[in-house]
Design an enzyme around this catalytic site. Structure first.
Site, PDB file in Angstrom:
ATOM      1  N   ASP A 122     -14.074 -17.168 -16.357  1.00 26.11           N
ATOM      2  CA  ASP A 122     -12.698 -17.799 -16.318  1.00 26.11           C
ATOM      3  C   ASP A 122     -12.994 -19.608 -16.114  1.00 26.11           C
ATOM      4  O   ASP A 122     -12.102 -20.473 -15.907  1.00 26.11           O
ATOM      5  CB  ASP A 122     -11.987 -17.325 -14.774  1.00 26.11           C
ATOM      6  CG  ASP A 122     -12.777 -17.681 -13.705  1.00 26.11           C
ATOM      7  OD1 ASP A 122     -13.850 -18.497 -13.464  1.00 26.11           O
ATOM      8  OD2 ASP A 122     -12.635 -16.681 -12.727  1.00 26.11           O
ATOM      9  N   ASP A 153      -8.915  -5.930  -4.440  1.00 28.00           N
ATOM     10  CA  ASP A 153      -8.380  -4.947  -3.534  1.00 28.00           C
ATOM     11  C   ASP A 153      -9.666  -3.719  -3.600  1.00 28.00           C
ATOM     12  O   ASP A 153      -9.991  -3.403  -4.549  1.00 28.00           O
ATOM     13  CB  ASP A 153      -7.082  -4.257  -4.125  1.00 28.00           C
ATOM     14  CG  ASP A 153      -6.385  -3.190  -3.193  1.00 28.00           C
ATOM     15  OD1 ASP A 153      -7.091  -2.325  -2.666  1.00 28.00           O
ATOM     16  OD2 ASP A 153      -5.193  -3.316  -3.145  1.00 28.00           O
ATOM     17  N   SER A 186       0.602  -1.221   0.002  1.00 28.52           N
ATOM     18  CA  SER A 186       0.074  -0.004  -0.134  1.00 28.52           C
ATOM     19  C   SER A 186       0.798   1.276   0.058  1.00 28.52           C
ATOM     20  O   SER A 186       1.785   1.394  -0.922  1.00 28.52           O
ATOM     21  CB  SER A 186      -0.742  -0.064   1.113  1.00 28.52           C
ATOM     22  OG  SER A 186      -1.912   0.749   1.150  1.00 28.52           O
ATOM     23  N   ILE A 189     -14.609 -15.866  -7.612  1.00 23.52           N
ATOM     24  CA  ILE A 189     -13.388 -15.251  -7.666  1.00 23.52           C
ATOM     25  C   ILE A 189     -13.355 -14.965  -9.185  1.00 23.52           C
ATOM     26  O   ILE A 189     -13.527 -15.890  -9.950  1.00 23.52           O
ATOM     27  CB  ILE A 189     -12.299 -15.984  -7.033  1.00 23.52           C
ATOM     28  CG1 ILE A 189     -12.349 -16.195  -5.620  1.00 23.52           C
ATOM     29  CG2 ILE A 189     -10.908 -15.388  -7.582  1.00 23.52           C
ATOM     30  CD1 ILE A 189     -11.201 -17.221  -4.880  1.00 23.52           C
ATOM     31  N   ASP A 201     -18.237 -14.250 -13.106  1.00 20.16           N
ATOM     32  CA  ASP A 201     -17.482 -15.142 -12.015  1.00 20.16           C
ATOM     33  C   ASP A 201     -17.130 -16.119 -13.073  1.00 20.16           C
ATOM     34  O   ASP A 201     -16.022 -16.646 -13.181  1.00 20.16           O
ATOM     35  CB  ASP A 201     -18.575 -15.770 -11.043  1.00 20.16           C
ATOM     36  CG  ASP A 201     -17.547 -16.566 -10.257  1.00 20.16           C
ATOM     37  OD1 ASP A 201     -16.408 -16.947 -10.419  1.00 20.16           O
ATOM     38  OD2 ASP A 201     -18.172 -17.134  -9.243  1.00 20.16           O
ATOM     39  N   ASP A 241     -16.874 -19.766  -8.482  1.00 13.54           N
ATOM     40  CA  ASP A 241     -16.122 -19.917  -7.179  1.00 13.54           C
ATOM     41  C   ASP A 241     -16.252 -18.627  -6.588  1.00 13.54           C
ATOM     42  O   ASP A 241     -15.748 -18.341  -5.489  1.00 13.54           O
ATOM     43  CB  ASP A 241     -14.706 -20.167  -7.201  1.00 13.54           C
ATOM     44  CG  ASP A 241     -13.816 -19.457  -8.462  1.00 13.54           C
ATOM     45  OD1 ASP A 241     -14.413 -18.421  -8.782  1.00 13.54           O
ATOM     46  OD2 ASP A 241     -12.855 -19.772  -8.443  1.00 13.54           O
ATOM     47  N   HIS A 264      -7.020  -5.850   0.204  1.00 18.67           N
ATOM     48  CA  HIS A 264      -6.030  -4.886  -0.078  1.00 18.67           C
ATOM     49  C   HIS A 264      -4.922  -5.501   0.850  1.00 18.67           C
ATOM     50  O   HIS A 264      -5.072  -5.399   2.091  1.00 18.67           O
ATOM     51  CB  HIS A 264      -6.502  -3.628   0.692  1.00 18.67           C
ATOM     52  CG  HIS A 264      -5.411  -2.429   0.522  1.00 18.67           C
ATOM     53  ND1 HIS A 264      -4.666  -2.074  -0.583  1.00 18.67           N
ATOM     54  CD2 HIS A 264      -4.886  -1.612   1.584  1.00 18.67           C
ATOM     55  CE1 HIS A 264      -4.168  -1.182  -0.434  1.00 18.67           C
ATOM     56  NE2 HIS A 264      -3.957  -0.876   1.050  1.00 18.67           N
ATOM     57  N   VAL A 266     -15.020 -21.190 -13.950  1.00 13.14           N
ATOM     58  CA  VAL A 266     -15.260 -21.895 -12.560  1.00 13.14           C
ATOM     59  C   VAL A 266     -16.137 -20.961 -11.811  1.00 13.14           C
ATOM     60  O   VAL A 266     -15.602 -19.664 -11.464  1.00 13.14           O
ATOM     61  CB  VAL A 266     -13.896 -21.882 -11.725  1.00 13.14           C
ATOM     62  CG1 VAL A 266     -14.144 -22.464 -10.357  1.00 13.14           C
ATOM     63  CG2 VAL A 266     -12.992 -23.002 -12.554  1.00 13.14           C
TER      64      VAL A 266
HETATM   65 CA   LIG Z   1     -14.294 -17.666 -11.308  1.00 14.43          CA
END
Ligand SMILES: [Ca+2]
Ligand SMILES: *[C@@H]1O[C@H](CO)[C@@H](O)[C@H](O)[C@H]1NC(C)=O
Ligand SMILES: *[C@@H]1O[C@H](CO)[C@@H](O)[C@H](O)[C@H]1NC(C)=O
Ligand SMILES: *[C@@H]1O[C@H](CO)[C@@H](O)[C@H](O)[C@H]1NC(C)=O
Ligand SMILES: *[C@@H]1O[C@H](CO)[C@@H](O)[C@H](O)[C@H]1NC(C)=O
Ligand SMILES: *[C@@H]1O[C@H](CO)[C@@H](O)[C@H](O)[C@H]1NC(C)=O
Ligand SMILES: *[C@@H]1O[C@H](CO)[C@@H](O)[C@H](O)[C@H]1NC(C)=O
Ligand SMILES: *[C@@H]1O[C@H](CO)[C@@H](O)[C@H](O)[C@H]1NC(C)=O
Length: 528
Positions: free
Chosen positions: A252, A393, A179, A258, A249, A256, A433, A254
């Protein structure tokens, strides 16, 4: 135990005797020594004088060290205090640690992490104590300390004190920060290329003035909590976040929670516009709210349409809802504008606009900006930079680290293969972050939980990776992050994930491969 190749500061006298006979203040002009103590392994050190806003009242030290703290003036109206911790078992390496926000806080956990791994480690108060910015008021020297002078001064002094204490030359010198600390590392590479051989700079707060303007811009967008169209944290966390994941989501492959590469996510809030339903329970958004959401993710532009700061990366809203979009002025932006930029303690953050941003950019208090287009002096003396950024972040958009990479590559005329020789940037999907988050975020990026439970080895640990790169010429191609069950080492490893170096992207191998198996993902080129 004495490890081969490690210097042990004993001689005839014990380490404790040598520590207590050390007189660092005699070697640093105008310095005042405030502490000198031998600290045996296992001690829970307390810091009764430490500013309460730093929230660092104690630190457990896991190895025998000699601790010296000094204060020195940096001008006739400013001073720094710093801690030098000298471990009994020393690798010949030094480590300087960074600060955060607009503080003022020694990161004792990072100093303890450094000495635990054999680095003689230093940390400074960056020229003022505490997390507030009021000390900047009408004192440019304190701003200069904050921008670069405290780190540089304490680094130069602590390197010579370290050599003196052990009676041996230093092997290599490192920096670790995230940071604001990440910015300090990049600034050091730019301004003092000799200070460090290796710099680990996480989520760097570079292009600092524009970052602080970008942060200040959210309160006027969202309004206060009680304002008519204010979007509650609940709506961000469910309605908006869910729709965003619905759109992005599985890009990619998947599902999940993320988003592996948020640059691929072009989030459109329009589907959330209230139609037949009303927004009474936050399940849909009014036109004004849809517009607010767009503004939050859009790039932030100057009046002439050029980019000031890149937009927030999608995926960070759950924490940002309680922070930047939380309906109150962002405290460090308020402190920075009131005391460093405008010298107006009564400045009202709800009135922030692009005129304030322009004043900040033009004034560039203390030369804090940190926006190099070349780091050739650092590169040519053999310096290495490892940077990383969490892709969830909630305080500094990771797109700014992409932008720094591209700026340096363009400015130096380097393609990524050439950048790889001295500058490597790892994107960390699912990290907030600097640390924590649903992804595999434990990378050795600092003391405390960020280093617990993983080996101090280059494959898993960014600081160890940097040491190998500098000392053996072995650069990290990827960094294996670790996620512990419930973020508790005692519960064991949940999964690992290989974080790719920019501009490579983490790509899933496809159906039939366990997404939680690190070998189900490959780092692939982003070129089509
Ligand atoms: Ca994903
Ligand atoms: C080492 O310390 C011992 C006991 O304190 C002392 O007798 C001896 O002279 C010292 N040796 C040297 C080489 O200084
Ligand atoms: C030490 O302080 C004296 C008197 O204030 C000043 O003249 C001198 O420049 C200082 N030295 C350093 C190295 O800052
Ligand atoms: C260290 O001491 C402080 C203050 O007495 C205490 O609050 C803290 O819990 C202690 N830490 C550990 C790990 O024992
Ligand atoms: C900052 O705090 C330290 C103690 O942690 C103290 O020694 C020093 O004088 C303080 N500095 C200023 C400028 O108040
Ligand atoms: C402090 O130093 C500056 C120059 O660095 C000088 O202009 C100023 O007069 C000095 N102030 C005092 C009180 O000595
Ligand atoms: C647009 O405005 C910004 C901020 O004033 C300035 O830095 C930039 O050079 C301008 N760009 C152009 C193309 O005029
Ligand atoms: C910002 O606000 C000030 C008044 O607080 C006003 O004078 C100025 O024109 C505004 N700037 C912009 C770009 O809106």
């Amino acid at each position: 135990m004495v490890l081969p190749g490690l210097a042990v500061a004993t001689g005839n006298a014990t380490f404790q005797d040598r520590c207590l006979a050390f007189t660092p203040e005699a070697h640093v002009s105008n310095s005042t020594r405030t502490e000198l103590q031998f600290v045996p392994a296992g001690t829970n050190l307390t810091f009764p004088d430490n500013d309460a806003t730093c929230n660092r009242a104690s630190q457990v030290v896991s190895v025998d060290i000699c601790r010296a703290t000094l204060s020195i003036p940096t001008s006739n109206r400013s001073s720094i205090t710093f801690e030098v911790w000298l471990p009994e078992v020393w690798t010949g390496r030094t480590l300087a640690t960074g600060n955060g926000g607009i503080d003022g806080c020694i990161k004792y956990e990072d100093i303890a992490y450094g000495v635990a791994n054999g680095f003689a480690t230093v940390g400074t108060n960056n020229g003022h104590n505490g997390t507030r910015g009021n000390d900047f008021y009408q004192n440019e020297d304190i701003v200069i300390d904050f921008a670069w002078r405290a780190l540089h001064t304490s680094t130069v002094i602590s390197k010579s004190l370290t050599a003196l204490f052990y009676g041996e030359p230093l092997v290599k010198s490192y920096f670790l920060g995230c940071s604001l600390g990440g910015r300090q590392g990049i600034k050091a590479a730019e301004k003092f290329p000799e200070d460090f051989d290796g710099i680990v700079a996480g989520s760097p707060a570079v292009d600092f003035n524009n970052l602080y303007s970008w942060r200040a811009s959210f309160f006027p967008i969202t309004g206060a909590i009680a304002s008519p169209d204010f979007i509650s944290a609940k709506t961000w966390n469910t309605t908006i976040h869910d729709e965003l994941l619905r759109q992005c989501d599985e890009l990619d492959g998947v599902k999940d929670g993320i988003i592996e590469d948020p640059t691929l996510c072009d989030f459109r809030p329009e589907p959330l516009l209230c139609g037949l339903c009303t927004n009474q329970n936050g399940n849909c958004l009014s036109m004004v709210q849809v517009d607010m959401v767009k503004k939050v993710y859009n790039d932030y532009l100057w009046p002439n349409g050029t980019l000031m700061f890149p937009g927030m990366q999608p995926g960070s809203e759950v924490l940002a809802a309680r922070g930047l979009y939380g309906g109150s002025p962002w405290p460090t932006s308020v402190g920075w504008f009131r005391y460093a930029v405008l010298a107006d303690p009564a400045w009202d953050a709800s009135k922030y606009n692009l005129t304030d941003a322009s004043i900040a950019a033009t004034k560039d208090p203390g030369d804090v900006r940190t926006w190099p287009s070349s780091l050739s002096s650092f590169e040519s003396r053999g310096g290495k930079i490892l940077t990383y950024h969490g892709l969830q972040d909630q305080q500094i958009t990771s797109f700014n680290s992409d932008r720094l990479y591209q700026r340096l590559a363009a400015g130096m005329g380097y393609k990524s293969e050439r950048m790889d020789l001295f500058y490597r940037y790892f994107r960390v999907p699912g990290m907030f972050h600097c640390n924590t988050g649903p992804g595999a975020w434990v990378l050795g990026q600092g003391g405390g939980a960020a280093a617990k439970g993983i080996p101090f080895q280059p494959e898993h640990n960014v600081l160890a990776a940097m040491v190998d790169w500098v000392e053996k010429g072995v650069a990290p191609d990827s960094i294996m992050g670790t996620k512990f069950v419930g973020d508790d080492v005692g519960n064991g490893v949940a999964h690992k994930h290989r974080h790719c170096r920019y501009p490579l992207r983490s790509v899933y191998s496809g159906v039939g491969h366990d997404p939680l198996d690190e070998n189900s993902w490959q780092c692939q080129t982003t070129e089509a």
